[in-house]
Write an enzyme that holds these catalytic residues in place. Structure first.
Site, PDB file in Angstrom:
ATOM      1  N   ARG A  74       0.850  -1.203   0.000  1.00 36.79           N
ATOM      2  CA  ARG A  74       0.000   0.000   0.000  1.00 36.79           C
ATOM      3  C   ARG A  74       0.880   1.246   0.000  1.00 36.79           C
ATOM      4  NH1 ARG A  74      -3.772   0.288   5.019  1.00 36.79           N
ATOM      5  NH2 ARG A  74      -4.894  -1.385   3.976  1.00 36.79           N
ATOM      6  N   ARG A 143      -1.439   7.258   9.282  1.00 38.84           N
ATOM      7  CA  ARG A 143      -1.665   6.674   7.956  1.00 38.84           C
ATOM      8  C   ARG A 143      -1.803   7.777   6.904  1.00 38.84           C
ATOM      9  NH1 ARG A 143      -3.648   1.408   8.085  1.00 38.84           N
ATOM     10  NH2 ARG A 143      -2.789   0.304   9.869  1.00 38.84           N
ATOM     11  N   LYS A 215      -3.015   1.914  14.694  1.00 38.03           N
ATOM     12  CA  LYS A 215      -3.098   2.820  13.546  1.00 38.03           C
ATOM     13  C   LYS A 215      -3.670   4.158  13.975  1.00 38.03           C
ATOM     14  CE  LYS A 215      -5.790  -0.142  11.388  1.00 38.03           C
ATOM     15  NZ  LYS A 215      -6.735  -0.835  10.511  1.00 38.03           N
ATOM     16  N   LYS A 217      -5.311   7.792  12.258  1.00 38.66           N
ATOM     17  CA  LYS A 217      -5.789   8.344  10.987  1.00 38.66           C
ATOM     18  C   LYS A 217      -6.187   9.812  11.123  1.00 38.66           C
ATOM     19  CE  LYS A 217      -7.213   3.878   9.209  1.00 38.66           C
ATOM     20  NZ  LYS A 217      -8.296   3.042   8.676  1.00 38.66           N
ATOM     21  N   CYS A 437     -15.374  -3.186   0.011  1.00 33.31           N
ATOM     22  CA  CYS A 437     -13.967  -3.359   0.384  1.00 33.31           C
ATOM     23  C   CYS A 437     -13.337  -4.493  -0.424  1.00 33.31           C
ATOM     24  CB  CYS A 437     -13.843  -3.636   1.875  1.00 33.31           C
ATOM     25  SG  CYS A 437     -14.437  -5.268   2.322  1.00 33.31           S
ATOM     26  N   CYS A 443      -7.694 -10.489   1.427  1.00 36.29           N
ATOM     27  CA  CYS A 443      -7.767  -9.999   2.807  1.00 36.29           C
ATOM     28  C   CYS A 443      -7.864 -11.158   3.796  1.00 36.29           C
ATOM     29  CB  CYS A 443      -8.972  -9.074   2.978  1.00 36.29           C
ATOM     30  SG  CYS A 443      -9.099  -8.507   4.688  1.00 36.29           S
ATOM     31  N   CYS A 482     -16.163  -8.026   6.376  1.00 38.48           N
ATOM     32  CA  CYS A 482     -16.072  -8.354   7.807  1.00 38.48           C
ATOM     33  C   CYS A 482     -16.365  -7.070   8.589  1.00 38.48           C
ATOM     34  CB  CYS A 482     -14.685  -8.917   8.143  1.00 38.48           C
ATOM     35  SG  CYS A 482     -13.447  -7.665   8.522  1.00 38.48           S
ATOM     36  N   CYS A 486     -13.702  -1.237   6.744  1.00 36.36           N
ATOM     37  CA  CYS A 486     -12.864  -0.567   5.746  1.00 36.36           C
ATOM     38  C   CYS A 486     -13.645   0.244   4.708  1.00 36.36           C
ATOM     39  CB  CYS A 486     -11.947  -1.567   5.062  1.00 36.36           C
ATOM     40  SG  CYS A 486     -10.932  -2.493   6.226  1.00 36.36           S
TER      41      CYS A 486
HETATM   42 FE1  SRM Z   1      -8.886  -1.485   6.566  1.00 35.42          FE
HETATM   43  C1  SRM Z   1      -7.476  -4.058   8.250  1.00 35.42           C
HETATM   44  C2  SRM Z   1      -8.111  -2.917   3.650  1.00 35.42           C
HETATM   45  C3  SRM Z   1      -9.623   1.411   5.018  1.00 35.42           C
HETATM   46  C4  SRM Z   1     -10.484  -0.385   9.391  1.00 35.42           C
HETATM   47  N1  SRM Z   1      -7.892  -3.173   6.054  1.00 35.42           N
HETATM   48  C5  SRM Z   1      -7.349  -4.087   6.891  1.00 35.42           C
HETATM   49  C6  SRM Z   1      -6.516  -5.122   6.139  1.00 35.42           C
HETATM   50  C7  SRM Z   1      -5.101  -4.658   6.126  1.00 35.42           C
HETATM   51  C8  SRM Z   1      -6.656  -6.574   6.628  1.00 35.42           C
HETATM   52  C9  SRM Z   1      -5.729  -7.067   7.702  1.00 35.42           C
HETATM   53  O1  SRM Z   1      -5.564  -6.406   8.745  1.00 35.42           O
HETATM   54  O2  SRM Z   1      -5.207  -8.165   7.536  1.00 35.42           O
HETATM   55  C10 SRM Z   1      -7.180  -5.015   4.735  1.00 35.42           C
HETATM   56  C11 SRM Z   1      -6.318  -5.385   3.541  1.00 35.42           C
HETATM   57  C12 SRM Z   1      -7.161  -6.021   2.483  1.00 35.42           C
HETATM   58  C13 SRM Z   1      -6.448  -6.350   1.234  1.00 35.42           C
HETATM   59  O3  SRM Z   1      -6.374  -7.562   0.891  1.00 35.42           O
HETATM   60  O4  SRM Z   1      -5.990  -5.471   0.536  1.00 35.42           O
HETATM   61  C14 SRM Z   1      -7.747  -3.614   4.791  1.00 35.42           C
HETATM   62  N2  SRM Z   1      -8.764  -0.839   4.707  1.00 35.42           N
HETATM   63  C15 SRM Z   1      -8.511  -1.615   3.621  1.00 35.42           C
HETATM   64  C16 SRM Z   1      -8.780  -0.865   2.341  1.00 35.42           C
HETATM   65  C17 SRM Z   1      -7.859  -1.255   1.192  1.00 35.42           C
HETATM   66  C18 SRM Z   1     -10.255  -1.080   1.967  1.00 35.42           C
HETATM   67  C19 SRM Z   1     -10.671  -0.703   0.592  1.00 35.42           C
HETATM   68  O5  SRM Z   1     -11.416  -1.513   0.037  1.00 35.42           O
HETATM   69  O6  SRM Z   1     -10.325   0.358   0.091  1.00 35.42           O
HETATM   70  C20 SRM Z   1      -8.613   0.584   2.861  1.00 35.42           C
HETATM   71  C21 SRM Z   1      -7.187   1.037   2.810  1.00 35.42           C
HETATM   72  C22 SRM Z   1      -7.065   2.435   3.342  1.00 35.42           C
HETATM   73  C23 SRM Z   1      -5.693   3.035   3.181  1.00 35.42           C
HETATM   74  O7  SRM Z   1      -5.331   3.340   2.044  1.00 35.42           O
HETATM   75  O8  SRM Z   1      -5.014   3.237   4.184  1.00 35.42           O
HETATM   76  C24 SRM Z   1      -9.031   0.408   4.315  1.00 35.42           C
HETATM   77  N3  SRM Z   1      -9.816   0.249   7.136  1.00 35.42           N
HETATM   78  C25 SRM Z   1     -10.115   1.286   6.302  1.00 35.42           C
HETATM   79  C26 SRM Z   1     -11.045   2.178   6.938  1.00 35.42           C
HETATM   80  C27 SRM Z   1     -11.689   3.405   6.310  1.00 35.42           C
HETATM   81  C28 SRM Z   1     -10.958   4.678   6.564  1.00 35.42           C
HETATM   82  O9  SRM Z   1      -9.840   4.708   7.085  1.00 35.42           O
HETATM   83  O10 SRM Z   1     -11.528   5.712   6.210  1.00 35.42           O
HETATM   84  C29 SRM Z   1     -11.316   1.641   8.195  1.00 35.42           C
HETATM   85  C30 SRM Z   1     -12.341   2.194   9.213  1.00 35.42           C
HETATM   86  C31 SRM Z   1     -11.831   3.346   9.986  1.00 35.42           C
HETATM   87  C32 SRM Z   1     -10.975   2.891  11.124  1.00 35.42           C
HETATM   88  O11 SRM Z   1      -9.759   2.910  10.995  1.00 35.42           O
HETATM   89  O12 SRM Z   1     -11.522   2.474  12.150  1.00 35.42           O
HETATM   90  C33 SRM Z   1     -10.513   0.441   8.309  1.00 35.42           C
HETATM   91  N4  SRM Z   1      -8.933  -2.083   8.499  1.00 35.42           N
HETATM   92  C34 SRM Z   1      -9.704  -1.533   9.485  1.00 35.42           C
HETATM   93  C35 SRM Z   1      -9.566  -2.343  10.676  1.00 35.42           C
HETATM   94  C36 SRM Z   1     -10.258  -2.073  12.030  1.00 35.42           C
HETATM   95  C37 SRM Z   1      -9.407  -1.227  12.911  1.00 35.42           C
HETATM   96  C38 SRM Z   1      -9.895  -1.164  14.320  1.00 35.42           C
HETATM   97  O13 SRM Z   1      -9.735  -0.127  14.952  1.00 35.42           O
HETATM   98  O14 SRM Z   1     -10.405  -2.170  14.828  1.00 35.42           O
HETATM   99  C39 SRM Z   1      -8.709  -3.408  10.341  1.00 35.42           C
HETATM  100  C40 SRM Z   1      -8.256  -4.556  11.246  1.00 35.42           C
HETATM  101  C41 SRM Z   1      -7.131  -4.191  12.132  1.00 35.42           C
HETATM  102  O15 SRM Z   1      -6.530  -3.125  12.043  1.00 35.42           O
HETATM  103  O16 SRM Z   1      -6.841  -5.037  12.991  1.00 35.42           O
HETATM  104  C42 SRM Z   1      -8.333  -3.218   8.966  1.00 35.42           C
HETATM  105 FE1  SF4 Z   2     -10.820  -7.067   4.849  1.00 33.59          FE
HETATM  106 FE2  SF4 Z   2     -12.775  -6.681   6.577  1.00 33.59          FE
HETATM  107 FE3  SF4 Z   2     -11.403  -4.613   5.675  1.00 33.59          FE
HETATM  108 FE4  SF4 Z   2     -13.077  -5.840   4.068  1.00 33.59          FE
HETATM  109  S1  SF4 Z   2     -13.649  -4.752   5.941  1.00 33.59           S
HETATM  110  S2  SF4 Z   2     -10.938  -5.253   3.563  1.00 33.59           S
HETATM  111  S3  SF4 Z   2     -12.897  -7.957   4.734  1.00 33.59           S
HETATM  112  S4  SF4 Z   2     -10.579  -6.226   6.923  1.00 33.59           S
END
Ligand code: SRM
Ligand code: SF4
Length: 577
Positions: A74, A143, A215, A217, A437, A443, A482, A486
């Site tokens: 990323r 981030r 993380k 943000k 997502c 993922c 899930c 995201c």
């Molecule tokens: Fe996310 C984890 C993809 C935006 C909350 N996110 C992941 C992971 C890295 C899975 C992992 O931990 O093993 C995913 C990778 C998937 C893949 O195969 O590529 C993933 N997140 C994404 C993306 C690519 C979704 C998308 O379809 O665009 C976004 C990448 C953003 C970036 O460029 O940095 C993405 N993730 C978000 C957002 C939205 C936002 O930031 O506006 C959230 C919700 C806001 C937040 O942070 O709470 C988000 N991602 C999470 C979480 C839950 C964090 C938490 O506090 O519990 C995880 C899981 C974790 O961190 O343990 C996670």
């Molecule tokens: Fe993966 Fe869940 Fe984020 Fe979708 S919402 S990219 S399934 S961690």
């Protein structure tokens, strides 16, 4: 705090010597496609997740084979800004080192998938040579900083961009480990977001050796264009402008975050709460104070409880403000009145105010790839090569093609149409606003499909909306594989969240402007029944709504329980009881 109680990630960070760990050696060891647990954790800070192809895992296991291991990379790309040259080069890299596609993320950057270990160093090196970076793309660090991507040439947009860039540079990690691991110590001198090197003995004066607990943000926006859901960020910096664009300072809202686990009420989505007004000269010290507060008070024992939102929810806004005042060294004003929240649509043709136009191209699930009916990748490449326009990636996974002359508009559209690319005019608002997502197969957290089933699901929902004559309504539907959130499913009118491989939890009642969380009404709706479940809700909305009332607002006014009851009355299904 005793060491024993800290999460294992804390020990890994502390022992890594500022994120270096054994990454270089492990990545050079091609006798195994895998990396250790410690390298897995540290790689996130370098912008990469190690994982495996989930599609083939079971079959390979049955055949006695190991998993197909691969990496995701990323980028960091503050505000989603890319030049034409960078884009074209990245497109080439996606062929050379990844799976021939790029993925626009919900934080205005790009991901590459399915990278083999041997290709990691060349890919990351090449990204750096393009004056881009992956450092801090993932990991317990600030981030990618997001802001309104619209290339509108007025004072407000210029200020948002300048602040986002300033903070992107200021909050970037200072460690040199990244360059040692991926560039053999060479630093690409012109990279615009490289922070000033540390001058004292501490290589990371802001973060320290264990960085953030989780993380972190930041969004830099203005309430009247909340196109990137600023309140979902740990820190939402909301710029205040007078009528004619004069900048008046900022309201800081703290504690946004969406991650949760199904049926674990101790984890929950939360929207950032307004905490204080910050004068224009205090942007950096106030931002640093928020980072320090989370750095020092965030939970380093239980990672599920480590985001800033839990401190805000548990200690309250007053405590947060007083603590920030101690870090800043002065009393801070309460938040000032601000404009109402709104979301501006940046798709389609838009005036840049400099006699040029930008075209917002909706990219389904942000996936830049060629498919039979729609060659998005080839179409974008041709148009960008032909016109050399810079572009911007949006937080709803779209692309804005910038700086287009009036005389070029027709030809630009023609090229995109030639490749089957669907533009705003050819879509319903629901389809255009739909966010899904990544989920399977890359993922590791996905419980169910998302991106790969978005297209058929959109078709089914579209049919239901047409049946009730609401297909032209603006509505935000978000699909997640899930509960991590995201695609920000908990702030849309409707959130569909993977529960098991075949079922999804259904949420309703958020608002289009991104200021209200929605509520769960059903826990396990089979995928095949999602559109059926929406059918009675859309019927009710059509019949009982006030003029112009958006779906989420209608659900809140009519009553979430009453809307749920309407579905239960209409459908006698086990899942709807
Ligand atoms: Fe996310 C984890 C993809 C935006 C909350 N996110 C992941 C992971 C890295 C899975 C992992 O931990 O093993 C995913 C990778 C998937 C893949 O195969 O590529 C993933 N997140 C994404 C993306 C690519 C979704 C998308 O379809 O665009 C976004 C990448 C953003 C970036 O460029 O940095 C993405 N993730 C978000 C957002 C939205 C936002 O930031 O506006 C959230 C919700 C806001 C937040 O942070 O709470 C988000 N991602 C999470 C979480 C839950 C964090 C938490 O506090 O519990 C995880 C899981 C974790 O961190 O343990 C996670
Ligand atoms: Fe993966 Fe869940 Fe984020 Fe979708 S919402 S990219 S399934 S961690």
């Amino acid at each position: 705090m005793s060491d024993i109680k800290l999460s294992k990630q804390e020990t890994t960070k502390r022992e890594s010597c500022y994120l270096k760990g054994g990454i270089a050696g492990e990545m050079a060891d091609l006798s195994t496609p895998k990396v250790s647990d410690a390298a897995y954790e540290l790689l996130k800070f370098h912008g990469s997740y190690f994982g495996y192809d989930r599609d083939s895992a079971t079959e390979r296991k049955q055949r006695g084979l190991d998993k197909e291991y691969e990496f995701m990379v990323r980028m960091k790309c503050p505000g989603g800004r890319l030049t034409a040259a960078q884009y074209i080069a990245l497109d080439c890299l996606s062929d050379k080192y990844a799976n021939g596609s790029m993925r626009i993320t919900t934080r205005e950057t790009l991901q590459f998938h399915c990278i083999k270990k041997v290709d990691m160093k060349p890919l990351i090196r090449d990204i750096n040579l393009l004056l881009l970076s992956t450092l801090g793309g993932c990991g317990d660090i600030t981030r990618n900083i997001i802001t309104c991507p619209a290339p509108i040439k007025d004072g407000e947009h210029a200020k948002l961009e300048a602040d986002a860039f300033l903070l992107a540079k200021h909050c970037a990690p200072k460690t040199t480990s990244y360059y040692e691991v991926w560039l053999d110590g060479e630093v690409v001198a012109d990279y615009p977001f490289r922070p000033e090197p540390a001058t004292g003995v501490n290589p990371e004066p802001l973060y320290g050796e264990t960085y953030m607990p989780r993380k972190f943000k930041i969004a830099v926006g203005a309430p009247d264009d909340n196109c990137m859901d600023a309140l979902c960020n740990d820190l939402a910096i909301l710029s205040l402008f007078e009528n004619h664009g004069k900048h008046l300072g900022y309201n800081f809202a703290l504690g946004g975050g969406l991650g949760m686990n199904h049926n674990q009420p101790k984890t929950y989505p939360y929207l950032a709460k307004p905490v204080m007004y910050v004068s224009p000269d205090m942007l950096i010290p106030a931002t640093e104070a928020v980072i320090k507060l989370q750095r020092d008070h965030g939970d380093r024992i239980e990672r599920k409880h480590a985001r800033l939102k839990y401190i805000v929810a548990e200690k309250g806004v007053q405590w947060i403000k007083e603590t920030l005042e101690r870090y800043i060294g002065r009393a801070m004003e309460d938040p000032r009145p601000q404009a109402a929240y709104a979301v501006v649509d940046h798709t389609g043709w838009n005036d840049q105010l400099d006699d040029k136009w930008f075209l917002g191209v909706p990219i389904p699930s942000g996936r830049i790839v060629d498919r039979d009916h729609e060659a998005i990748r080839s179409g974008l490449r041709e148009v960008i090569l032909e016109y050399g326009m810079d572009l911007r990636l949006t937080a709803d996974q779209n692309i804005l093609l910038c700086d287009i002359e009036t005389s070029e508009k027709g030809a630009v559209e023609q090229i995109l149409h030639k490749y089957g690319i669907t533009l705003k005019e050819d879509m319903t608002p629901m389809e255009k606003n739909f966010i899904a997502c990544v989920a399977l197969p890359t993922c590791g957290k996905a419980l169910a499909e998302a991106e790969r089933i978005a297209h058929p699901l959109i078709g089914e929902i579209d049919a239901v909306m047409r049946r009730h004559g609401v297909q032209d309504e603006n509505i935000a539907i978000r699909l997640a594989g899930c509960p991590n959130g995201c695609p920000r499913p908990y702030v849309g009118d409707i959130g569909i969240v993977g529960r098991t491989p075949e079922t999804y939890a259904l949420y309703i009642g958020g608002d289009f402007e991104g200021t209200r969380l929605n509520e769960k009404i059903f826990d396990k709706v089979p995928f095949s029944a999602i559109a059926d479940a929406l059918d009675p809700m859309f019927a009710l909305w059509k019949e009982k709504r006030n003029a112009g009332e958006a779906f989420g607002n209608f659900c809140q006014r009519y009553g979430i329980a009453a809307v749920k009851q309407a579905v239960m009355d209409a459908l006698e299904m086990d899942w709807a009881k």
